[in-house]
Design an enzyme around this catalytic site. Structure first.
Site, mmCIF file in Angstrom:
data_model
loop_
_atom_site.group_PDB
_atom_site.id
_atom_site.type_symbol
_atom_site.label_atom_id
_atom_site.label_comp_id
_atom_site.label_asym_id
_atom_site.label_seq_id
_atom_site.Cartn_x
_atom_site.Cartn_y
_atom_site.Cartn_z
ATOM 1 N N ASP A 263 0.854 -1.188 0.000
ATOM 2 C CA ASP A 263 0.000 0.000 0.000
ATOM 3 C C ASP A 263 0.892 1.241 0.000
ATOM 4 O O ASP A 263 1.660 1.445 0.934
ATOM 5 C CB ASP A 263 -0.889 -0.050 1.256
ATOM 6 C CG ASP A 263 -1.688 1.228 1.458
ATOM 7 O OD1 ASP A 263 -1.904 1.954 0.457
ATOM 8 O OD2 ASP A 263 -2.092 1.485 2.607
ATOM 9 N N ASP B 288 -1.735 -1.242 -3.881
ATOM 10 C CA ASP B 288 -2.026 -0.500 -5.113
ATOM 11 C C ASP B 288 -0.881 -0.651 -6.112
ATOM 12 O O ASP B 288 0.156 -1.240 -5.798
ATOM 13 C CB ASP B 288 -2.304 0.973 -4.789
ATOM 14 C CG ASP B 288 -1.309 1.520 -3.780
ATOM 15 O OD1 ASP B 288 -0.105 1.427 -4.063
ATOM 16 O OD2 ASP B 288 -1.738 1.989 -2.695
ATOM 17 N N ASP C 299 -4.821 -9.989 -15.566
ATOM 18 C CA ASP C 299 -5.966 -10.879 -15.525
ATOM 19 C C ASP C 299 -6.984 -10.404 -16.554
ATOM 20 O O ASP C 299 -7.160 -9.204 -16.739
ATOM 21 C CB ASP C 299 -6.590 -10.825 -14.123
ATOM 22 C CG ASP C 299 -6.856 -12.199 -13.558
ATOM 23 O OD1 ASP C 299 -7.703 -12.899 -14.144
ATOM 24 O OD2 ASP C 299 -6.247 -12.566 -12.544
ATOM 25 N N ASP D 179 -9.474 -15.709 -16.779
ATOM 26 C CA ASP D 179 -10.220 -16.143 -15.604
ATOM 27 C C ASP D 179 -11.378 -17.073 -16.004
ATOM 28 O O ASP D 179 -12.099 -16.784 -16.962
ATOM 29 C CB ASP D 179 -10.786 -14.891 -14.903
ATOM 30 C CG ASP D 179 -11.591 -15.245 -13.670
ATOM 31 O OD1 ASP D 179 -11.016 -15.826 -12.745
ATOM 32 O OD2 ASP D 179 -12.807 -14.941 -13.653
ATOM 33 N N GLU E 243 -7.103 -20.268 -16.610
ATOM 34 C CA GLU E 243 -7.596 -20.894 -15.384
ATOM 35 C C GLU E 243 -8.725 -21.839 -15.746
ATOM 36 O O GLU E 243 -9.832 -21.408 -16.058
ATOM 37 C CB GLU E 243 -8.116 -19.858 -14.394
ATOM 38 C CG GLU E 243 -8.552 -20.507 -13.090
ATOM 39 C CD GLU E 243 -9.615 -19.729 -12.330
ATOM 40 O OE1 GLU E 243 -9.714 -19.916 -11.122
ATOM 41 O OE2 GLU E 243 -10.361 -18.946 -12.956
ATOM 42 N N HIS F 235 -4.495 -17.378 -4.927
ATOM 43 C CA HIS F 235 -5.395 -16.573 -4.098
ATOM 44 C C HIS F 235 -6.715 -17.288 -3.801
ATOM 45 O O HIS F 235 -7.568 -16.725 -3.107
ATOM 46 C CB HIS F 235 -5.642 -15.225 -4.776
ATOM 47 C CG HIS F 235 -6.292 -15.355 -6.111
ATOM 48 N ND1 HIS F 235 -5.599 -15.712 -7.244
ATOM 49 C CD2 HIS F 235 -7.566 -15.189 -6.497
ATOM 50 C CE1 HIS F 235 -6.432 -15.768 -8.260
ATOM 51 N NE2 HIS F 235 -7.639 -15.456 -7.844
ATOM 52 N N ASP F 236 -6.907 -18.479 -4.340
ATOM 53 C CA ASP F 236 -8.093 -19.281 -4.033
ATOM 54 C C ASP F 236 -7.750 -20.532 -3.231
ATOM 55 O O ASP F 236 -8.649 -21.314 -2.910
ATOM 56 C CB ASP F 236 -8.773 -19.745 -5.331
ATOM 57 C CG ASP F 236 -9.474 -18.615 -6.056
ATOM 58 O OD1 ASP F 236 -9.876 -17.635 -5.396
ATOM 59 O OD2 ASP F 236 -9.617 -18.703 -7.289
HETATM 60 CA CA CA Z 1 -3.467 2.115 -1.256
#
Ligand code: CA
Ligand code: CA
Length: 607
Positions: free
Chosen positions: A78, A86, A155, A257, A321, A386-387
């Site tokens: 961040d 970000d 993605d 995706d 994916e 992430h899954d």
């Molecule tokens: Ca941020």
């Protein structure tokens, strides 16, 4: 990305994982190593020649030798203190990634989105969500990445949009809207119920009634993710334009995706219902996704998409994916002449028994089956994303987790194929689930808590240092910083030559300079129940990998073919101190959970 077809089945394994889970091991299990201590990281002036993305002698495309790194942007870095990672945060960490030896990053969605599915519900395909930055920030990220010879994969969420996307807003306005046919609409049954029995990955029903126009729209995922109608040529044309938009901005490839959900049965027949309940529910049964997954029409689109990207630049790649139940189905995604996806993800190491069992026999059998089907095609084995709960605690025994993490790093970076490292794997991040339903951020976790706590556990902020915000944020992080951040973080790991992080660096460097690991064929050796042993070999170079998946010291004998045809066998890497001899005659001696890489020269005369 989401779990798709296997979501419910995978949750059974998740539950097993929860049982196996133990609090993060903060013990240091590799206090010393004889391997060369890592040079203090200086990422902008590497002293060794950097061959990342350089054309190898046999001119294989860049991605076949690349080490990929998946970034979940909300959780990586961040830059402005709002608690959400970000794009500028990612850019600020490119030197770290270059120092690790990464060739390409895959960034999960950062497009404008209501964030129902944390970015997998896109409301504008050609912009950046303000919480992640601006297009100018993105351009700077790409330019800075390319300066460091890091490729950028984005993605591409092509199966569905957000319900806030202007196309869907227009489509639902009236039955005669020019955009109506961009989505999938069906009339209610005479009793007003949904048109068929299809269930959603994230809830009981895959259909939502639009009251104003009195038709249901289809959504395999959340109701805020209406599915595009890929039978409509206008949809394909518009989505391909998006691909061009990002290629023009310099992206090197796309991760598609939920690509195996593009098409649905034209008759919308009911899916067969299975006897197993959905975890977390007492009323919802699982289904065989016979009529809404892996339909043949998908391959027509993929052939055209590949021609489209190849015509622009054949170095831009398509990664897919597709959680499929069998290797034979995965093969279809390469295309009849390897002219569809360059890299369909190989998820077979996170499915079934191998997902949670540290068992050499099971790993051998899954990898061998995969390799047999692949017949030398490029591939990419997946251990975490992430899954999927992190491999660190799926396989960790609670005492030797760091050692086991190094063993799996060795597996990932020495198997045939392009490795994808999930952010934080390189420092031993642990799955850290929300403790109360109030803490849950993933909507699927809110719905099915506590049997299914959602995917927050594997999406916690990257652990850069031991400070309160873990170096991730100066503000309040969107997910809690795991307690393990105090011991498992980049700042500490960087200074410790025996850390998981420095082991990854050594492995990646070894891989980059090893013809056997980059291009060698794969052959499994023996059938030891505790030690996974395999060979990667080119005509001039042999690499042997021995992984002791047990908590006992053991030895394994190299086979006669390998020892006869390989000269000067020597141990080049171990996850243990290497003071004792690992290779005596043709026996490899392994400590508990030891991973060893042995190098040799191939004798061509006897090959
Ligand atoms: Ca941020
Ligand atoms: Ca679809």
């Amino acid at each position: 990305m989401r779990q798709q077809a296997h979501r419910t089945r995978l949750h059974i394994f998740l539950q097993v994982t929860f049982v196996l889970f133990s609090a993060c091991s903060v013990l240091e299990f590799c206090p010393s190593t004889a391997a060369t201590p890592q040079r203090k990281q200086n990422t902008t002036s590497r002293s060794k020649p950097d061959r990342r993305n350089a054309s190898p002698p046999n001119k294989k495309p860049w991605w076949q030798h690349a080490v990929f790194y998946e970034i979940y942007p909300r959780s990586f870095k961040d830059s402005d203190g709002d608690g959400i990672g970000d794009l500028n945060g990612i850019t600020s960490k490119l030197d770290y990634l270059a120092g690790l030896g990464i060739d390409a990053i895959w960034i999960t969605p950062f497009y404008p989105s209501p964030q129902i599915d944390f970015g997998y519900d896109v409301s504008d395909y050609e912009n950046i969500d303000p919480q992640f930055g601006t297009l100018a920030d993105f351009d700077r990220l790409v330019a800075e990445a390319h300066k460091r010879r890091i490729k950028v994969i984005v993605d591409f969420v092509l199966n569905h949009t957000s319900d806030q996307h202007p196309f869907f807003v227009a489509a639902r306005a009236s039955r005669t809207s020019p955009y109506r046919d961009w989505y999938i609409w069906r009339d209610p049954k005479p009793d007003g119920s949904p048109p068929n029995n299809w269930s959603s990955s994230f809830g009981p029903v895959a259909w939502t009634l639009d009251a104003k126009t009195n038709q249901y729209y289809y959504h395999r995922f959340y109701s805020q993710q209406p599915e595009l109608n890929w039978n409509n040529p206008a949809v394909e044309k518009r989505m391909f334009e998006t691909v061009r938009f990002w290629m023009k901005r310099g992206v090197d490839g796309f991760r598609l995706d939920a690509v195996n959900f593009l098409f649905e049965d034209s008759q919308f027949r009911d899916n067969p219902v299975l006897p197993e309940l959905r975890p977390g529910s007492t009323t919802e049964y699982q289904q065989e996704l016979k009529y809404n997954r892996d339909l043949p029409e998908i391959h027509d689109v993929l052939l055209r998409l590949r021609s489209f990207t190849d015509a622009y630049d054949p170095n831009r790649i398509l990664i897919g994916e597709a959680y499929v139940p069998q290797t034979a189905e995965l093969m279809k995604y390469y295309g009849p002449a390897n002219n569809e996806l360059q890299l369909p993800f190989n998820f077979f190491l996170v499915m079934g028994k191998v997902r949670t069992n540290l068992d050499a026999s099971i790993f051998r059998s899954v990898i061998n089956e995969s390799e047999k089907a692949l017949q030398g095609r490029p591939t990419t084995y997946v251990l975490s994303n992430h899954d999927i709960p992190r491999a660190f605690d799926r396989y960790g025994d609670g005492k030797n987790n760091d050692q086991i993490a190094k063993l799996f790093a060795t597996l990932l970076l020495t198997l045939r194929g392009s490795p994808f490292i999930y952010y934080g794997e390189e420092i031993g991040m642990v799955t850290t689930e929300p403790k109360t339903i109030e803490e849950v951020r993933d909507p699927v976790g809110k719905r099915y808590f506590p049997a299914n706590k959602g995917r927050d556990g594997e999406r916690t902020p990257m652990q850069w240092d031991a400070s309160a915000g873990a170096g991730f944020t100066s503000g309040q992080p969107w997910l809690k910083i795991p307690p393990s951040a105090r011991r498992h973080n980049v700042a500490i790991a960087d200074k410790d030559s025996s850390s998981i992080l420095n082991f990854y660096k050594r492995l990646i460097r070894l891989r980059r300079n090893s013809p056997g690991l980059l291009d060698g064929d794969y052959r499994s050796i023996g059938d030891d129940p505790h030690i996974l042993l395999y060979r990667r070999r080119t005509p001039k170079h042999t690499m042997l990998v021995a992984l002791n998946m047990s908590n006992q010291s053991r030895s394994v004998r190299l086979d006669a073919d390998t020892t006869k045809s390989s000269n000067r066998l020597r141990v080049v890497l171990s996850n243990q101190p290497t003071s004792e001899r690992k290779l005596i005659e043709n026996d490899v001696r392994l400590a508990p959970f030891e991973a060893v890489i042995i190098e040799g020269d191939t004798d061509q005369d006897t090959d």
